[in-house]
Design an enzyme around this catalytic site. Sequence first.
Site, PDB file in Angstrom:
ATOM      1  N   ASP A 110      -2.418  63.921 -22.632  1.00  0.00           N
ATOM      2  CA  ASP A 110      -1.580  62.804 -22.184  1.00  0.00           C
ATOM      3  C   ASP A 110      -2.173  61.472 -22.641  1.00  0.00           C
ATOM      4  O   ASP A 110      -3.004  61.401 -23.554  1.00  0.00           O
ATOM      5  CB  ASP A 110      -1.395  62.885 -20.655  1.00  0.00           C
ATOM      6  CG  ASP A 110      -0.051  62.341 -20.210  1.00  0.00           C
ATOM      7  OD1 ASP A 110       0.073  61.106 -20.105  1.00  0.00           O
ATOM      8  OD2 ASP A 110       0.883  63.135 -19.983  1.00  0.00           O
ATOM      9  N   ASP A 111      -1.753  60.415 -21.979  1.00  0.00           N
ATOM     10  CA  ASP A 111      -2.135  59.034 -22.327  1.00  0.00           C
ATOM     11  C   ASP A 111      -3.660  58.880 -22.406  1.00  0.00           C
ATOM     12  O   ASP A 111      -4.392  59.535 -21.656  1.00  0.00           O
ATOM     13  CB  ASP A 111      -1.571  58.135 -21.219  1.00  0.00           C
ATOM     14  CG  ASP A 111      -1.543  56.686 -21.608  1.00  0.00           C
ATOM     15  OD1 ASP A 111      -2.041  56.351 -22.691  1.00  0.00           O
ATOM     16  OD2 ASP A 111      -1.013  55.890 -20.806  1.00  0.00           O
ATOM     17  N   ARG A 156       3.876  47.056 -16.063  1.00  0.00           N
ATOM     18  CA  ARG A 156       2.760  47.932 -16.457  1.00  0.00           C
ATOM     19  C   ARG A 156       1.976  47.302 -17.616  1.00  0.00           C
ATOM     20  O   ARG A 156       1.583  47.975 -18.554  1.00  0.00           O
ATOM     21  CB  ARG A 156       3.257  49.324 -16.834  1.00  0.00           C
ATOM     22  CG  ARG A 156       2.249  50.404 -16.441  1.00  0.00           C
ATOM     23  CD  ARG A 156       2.549  51.751 -17.076  1.00  0.00           C
ATOM     24  NE  ARG A 156       1.650  52.752 -16.522  1.00  0.00           N
ATOM     25  CZ  ARG A 156       1.268  53.845 -17.160  1.00  0.00           C
ATOM     26  NH1 ARG A 156       1.689  54.095 -18.365  1.00  0.00           N
ATOM     27  NH2 ARG A 156       0.457  54.690 -16.601  1.00  0.00           N
ATOM     28  N   LYS A 192       5.303  64.515 -25.994  1.00  0.00           N
ATOM     29  CA  LYS A 192       5.875  63.920 -24.783  1.00  0.00           C
ATOM     30  C   LYS A 192       6.182  62.461 -25.113  1.00  0.00           C
ATOM     31  O   LYS A 192       5.268  61.666 -25.321  1.00  0.00           O
ATOM     32  CB  LYS A 192       4.853  64.025 -23.646  1.00  0.00           C
ATOM     33  CG  LYS A 192       5.275  63.381 -22.337  1.00  0.00           C
ATOM     34  CD  LYS A 192       4.228  63.661 -21.258  1.00  0.00           C
ATOM     35  CE  LYS A 192       4.502  62.920 -19.972  1.00  0.00           C
ATOM     36  NZ  LYS A 192       3.432  63.117 -18.978  1.00  0.00           N
ATOM     37  N   TRP A 193       7.457  62.118 -25.208  1.00  0.00           N
ATOM     38  CA  TRP A 193       7.906  60.785 -25.648  1.00  0.00           C
ATOM     39  C   TRP A 193       8.178  59.949 -24.403  1.00  0.00           C
ATOM     40  O   TRP A 193       9.195  60.113 -23.751  1.00  0.00           O
ATOM     41  CB  TRP A 193       9.169  60.932 -26.496  1.00  0.00           C
ATOM     42  CG  TRP A 193       9.684  59.671 -27.103  1.00  0.00           C
ATOM     43  CD1 TRP A 193      10.276  58.621 -26.456  1.00  0.00           C
ATOM     44  CD2 TRP A 193       9.674  59.323 -28.492  1.00  0.00           C
ATOM     45  NE1 TRP A 193      10.634  57.651 -27.346  1.00  0.00           N
ATOM     46  CE2 TRP A 193      10.281  58.056 -28.605  1.00  0.00           C
ATOM     47  CE3 TRP A 193       9.222  59.953 -29.649  1.00  0.00           C
ATOM     48  CZ2 TRP A 193      10.448  57.411 -29.831  1.00  0.00           C
ATOM     49  CZ3 TRP A 193       9.394  59.313 -30.865  1.00  0.00           C
ATOM     50  CH2 TRP A 193       9.994  58.061 -30.953  1.00  0.00           C
ATOM     51  N   ASP A 194       7.261  59.047 -24.101  1.00  0.00           N
ATOM     52  CA  ASP A 194       7.329  58.302 -22.835  1.00  0.00           C
ATOM     53  C   ASP A 194       7.887  56.899 -23.039  1.00  0.00           C
ATOM     54  O   ASP A 194       7.960  56.391 -24.164  1.00  0.00           O
ATOM     55  CB  ASP A 194       5.906  58.229 -22.238  1.00  0.00           C
ATOM     56  CG  ASP A 194       5.916  58.131 -20.721  1.00  0.00           C
ATOM     57  OD1 ASP A 194       6.967  57.819 -20.139  1.00  0.00           O
ATOM     58  OD2 ASP A 194       4.852  58.360 -20.116  1.00  0.00           O
ATOM     59  N   MET A 195       8.236  56.252 -21.956  1.00  0.00           N
ATOM     60  CA  MET A 195       8.764  54.883 -21.980  1.00  0.00           C
ATOM     61  C   MET A 195       8.587  54.352 -20.568  1.00  0.00           C
ATOM     62  O   MET A 195       9.249  54.802 -19.653  1.00  0.00           O
ATOM     63  CB  MET A 195      10.245  54.966 -22.360  1.00  0.00           C
ATOM     64  CG  MET A 195      10.924  53.669 -22.600  1.00  0.00           C
ATOM     65  SD  MET A 195      11.686  53.097 -21.095  1.00  0.00           S
ATOM     66  CE  MET A 195      12.847  51.952 -21.743  1.00  0.00           C
ATOM     67  N   ASN A 196       7.646  53.414 -20.411  1.00  0.00           N
ATOM     68  CA  ASN A 196       7.174  53.125 -19.056  1.00  0.00           C
ATOM     69  C   ASN A 196       7.507  51.745 -18.503  1.00  0.00           C
ATOM     70  O   ASN A 196       6.716  51.177 -17.751  1.00  0.00           O
ATOM     71  CB  ASN A 196       5.659  53.330 -18.995  1.00  0.00           C
ATOM     72  CG  ASN A 196       5.320  54.780 -18.732  1.00  0.00           C
ATOM     73  OD1 ASN A 196       5.876  55.395 -17.837  1.00  0.00           O
ATOM     74  ND2 ASN A 196       4.441  55.344 -19.538  1.00  0.00           N
ATOM     75  N   ASP A 251       7.489  61.735 -11.989  1.00  0.00           N
ATOM     76  CA  ASP A 251       6.043  61.606 -11.809  1.00  0.00           C
ATOM     77  C   ASP A 251       5.626  62.124 -10.437  1.00  0.00           C
ATOM     78  O   ASP A 251       4.432  62.264 -10.155  1.00  0.00           O
ATOM     79  CB  ASP A 251       5.621  60.135 -11.931  1.00  0.00           C
ATOM     80  CG  ASP A 251       5.357  59.748 -13.378  1.00  0.00           C
ATOM     81  OD1 ASP A 251       5.222  60.656 -14.214  1.00  0.00           O
ATOM     82  OD2 ASP A 251       5.292  58.543 -13.666  1.00  0.00           O
TER      83      ASP A 251
HETATM   84  C1  GLA Z   1       4.126  57.944 -17.262  1.00  0.00           C
HETATM   85  C2  GLA Z   1       4.421  59.432 -17.272  1.00  0.00           C
HETATM   86  C3  GLA Z   1       3.223  60.191 -16.767  1.00  0.00           C
HETATM   87  C4  GLA Z   1       2.019  59.882 -17.638  1.00  0.00           C
HETATM   88  C5  GLA Z   1       1.781  58.392 -17.678  1.00  0.00           C
HETATM   89  C6  GLA Z   1       0.718  58.048 -18.687  1.00  0.00           C
HETATM   90  O1  GLA Z   1       4.004  57.468 -15.978  1.00  0.00           O
HETATM   91  O2  GLA Z   1       5.549  59.716 -16.511  1.00  0.00           O
HETATM   92  O3  GLA Z   1       3.477  61.561 -16.761  1.00  0.00           O
HETATM   93  O4  GLA Z   1       2.278  60.375 -18.935  1.00  0.00           O
HETATM   94  O5  GLA Z   1       2.963  57.680 -18.031  1.00  0.00           O
HETATM   95  O6  GLA Z   1       0.489  56.705 -18.783  1.00  0.00           O
END
Ligand code: GLA
Length: 736
Positions: A369-370, A445, A478-482, A550
């Site tokens: 992950d991140d 964030r 895992k293509w995220d967007m926060n 999450d």
């Molecule tokens: C988001 C995702 C989490 C994790 C964090 C990492 O919140 O939903 O699952 O990947 O980013 O920064």
Amino acid sequence: MPIEIKNINNIEKFFHLYNKNISYMFYINKYFVPINIHFGKRAELQNIPDSMKYYNRPYTPCYREEDSEFTLETACMEYSLFGITDFRPPTLSISFENGSNVFELAYKKYEILHSKVNLKGLPSTFSKNDGEATTLIITLEERDKRLAVDLIYTIFEKHNVITRSALIKNTGIESFIIEEAMSFSIDLKGFGYDIINLAGAWGRERHVDRTRLYTGERNIGSVTGASSHIQSPFMAVCLEETNEKYGEAYGFGLLYSGNHKFTAYVGTSFSTRIVAGINNKNFSWILDKEESFQTPEAVLVYSENGLGGMSRTFHNFFREHLCRSLFADKIRPVLINNWEATYFDFNRDEIIEIAEQASNLGVELFVLDDGWFADRNADNCSLGDWYVNLTKLPGGLSSLANEINKMGMQFGIWVEPEMVSPTSNLYKEHSDWCLHSGYCNYLSRNQLVLDLSREDVQNYIIDKMSEVFLSANISYVKWDMNRYMTNVGSAALATKRQREVSHRYILGLYRILDILTQKFPYILFEGCAGGGGRFDPGFMHYMAQFWTSDDTDAWERCLIQYGTSFIFPPIFMGNHVSIVPNHQTNRITPIKTRANIALMGAFGYELDLRKLTAYELEEIKIQIDVYKEIRKLLLDGNYYRIGNPSLDNLFAWQIVSKDKNEIIAVIVQKMMIPNGPKYSIRLEDLKEDALYKEMKRDKGYTGSQLMYVGFDDMEFKVDFDSMLLHFKCIGEDVYE
Ligand code: GLA
């Protein structure tokens, strides 16, 4: 021939899209206006129903001076416009150069195509074989030929679904501004319907909300730039008496990942209008001559088998005709993700330790992950700088992936390509690449959003991500967007076009996804946005898995997965077993229940295996074996909800194989009730006179017993207790 076209007389024409179960009917009236007659159960007409006749009504404006009996105010419109005697919410609003926003559209012609048409630049459902879908295109023209609109309808042979969208074409000599371009409108006869939507927030996505609408307007939608945690692009409309199993229900889903809006409206006409499409808030679009604007596609579902029937129609339809990933019909690997195990605080050795343990337990995919790139040791930096942190991961991604592959596991990685940290090198080089309207930046964030309306930014993301995906043996992304979007504007677009940015962003995003998912078809992409903030049918065109939330607390997941299943197939939901006390709620739930709930989807773990007891590790090994045994059924089976976790103390999910020979059911009890009830649940959709064996208990039941008498071999001992049942058919015709 699933489309019937009849001339009613010289002018009026009748259109009927149908399959075995459903009908969608409208006609073109004497003023060339398309009027809806029926959407619902399959029907045949001998004549145009009386409810379509016109009557003189006091206080009603007439559509034609010479005809006091016809008004659009009460007509069931196929495509509604404002200012021309209909006072209800419109489907299309346009501002012309002369300042007027009044125009009429009249039927001109139709065309039939023997397949589903793909929409340019947008995700769309598709047909695979000739004859399984038929498309009707109705062209409407404006009186002075300033514009034309194609209403695009598709009926599918095997699904109780109609898809709709509209193509708006500037056929005149002047530009005009589209103020609102919704994908469809439909006027359902009657009012007092229940309106269902999926509402929430980060950590509690898609909770089911049901309200009754007698008069006025119910709007749901998103203005966050994403389809959002707050409201999903979905609305259901049903009768008061409709429940999970019985009654009529309509479901409307929109293939769009940005700002959307759904309106249900009851005015004077005793009908209920549903309109859905791109949210008109902060939206407008200048359409120059010879240009066209395509609205996103909407999926309209009719069910006569309650809300459960509606959901199963969405599930089967989306699996077969929406998701174009190679993984749409493949079993999903058991994964482990290191986020809740380590957050940003890890190094290569620790990752290897967790991976080794995971592989011994039967895990098939390790997702990093991140925190693997640049200086990313906290969430305040490095987004945009996509090079590996060699201090944390000496040897880089490739060496780590190889090591993990040697353990017999695939390797996956987290990315958040649409974002930029203000302290990153990317931002230093291209500070105008983020969304901004010249006003101050609002961080969320600690990050800003890249301006995906720009082609140079899109190309940067395509190139950078291609580099990352090629840099190691990566099987999963895992293509995220926060964050949501604020201060939306683009430095690259003319002042007068700034209201186009939100939609241009989504078109840019779809271009990126289109290119990358086609370039890397062997990668299983998982959509994520702070959990399930962009779990929508638009994204589902490209990706076969989503991080549902999450929130990994088992009980919260019951509510989230229950609501999510209203429209999305369970196998698309990423569900992980995590540690207790849970990181989001501090709640303690049994490991058995955490797994039983996660098993209903794409299953995995998100905890530090090094910190578990021998008992927990043994449980995990068993859970993984169970998942591997049932996952084919989870992929193909029909899904049933039994009970409602926000109302009932006991509820269950059930998956039945298409041939009804195998069933998985999970039953969850919320709270222990002292001296409580003896529970019984009735399973669904089995073969009445077959004999089923529950495999773990080695006990037989007839289908009719499980469906009509009920299953009550259950005993719960603690709060949040649960059981998993696995039935197999071991004999037919037991009554004979
Ligand atoms: C988001 C995702 C989490 C994790 C964090 C990492 O919140 O939903 O699952 O990947 O980013 O920064």
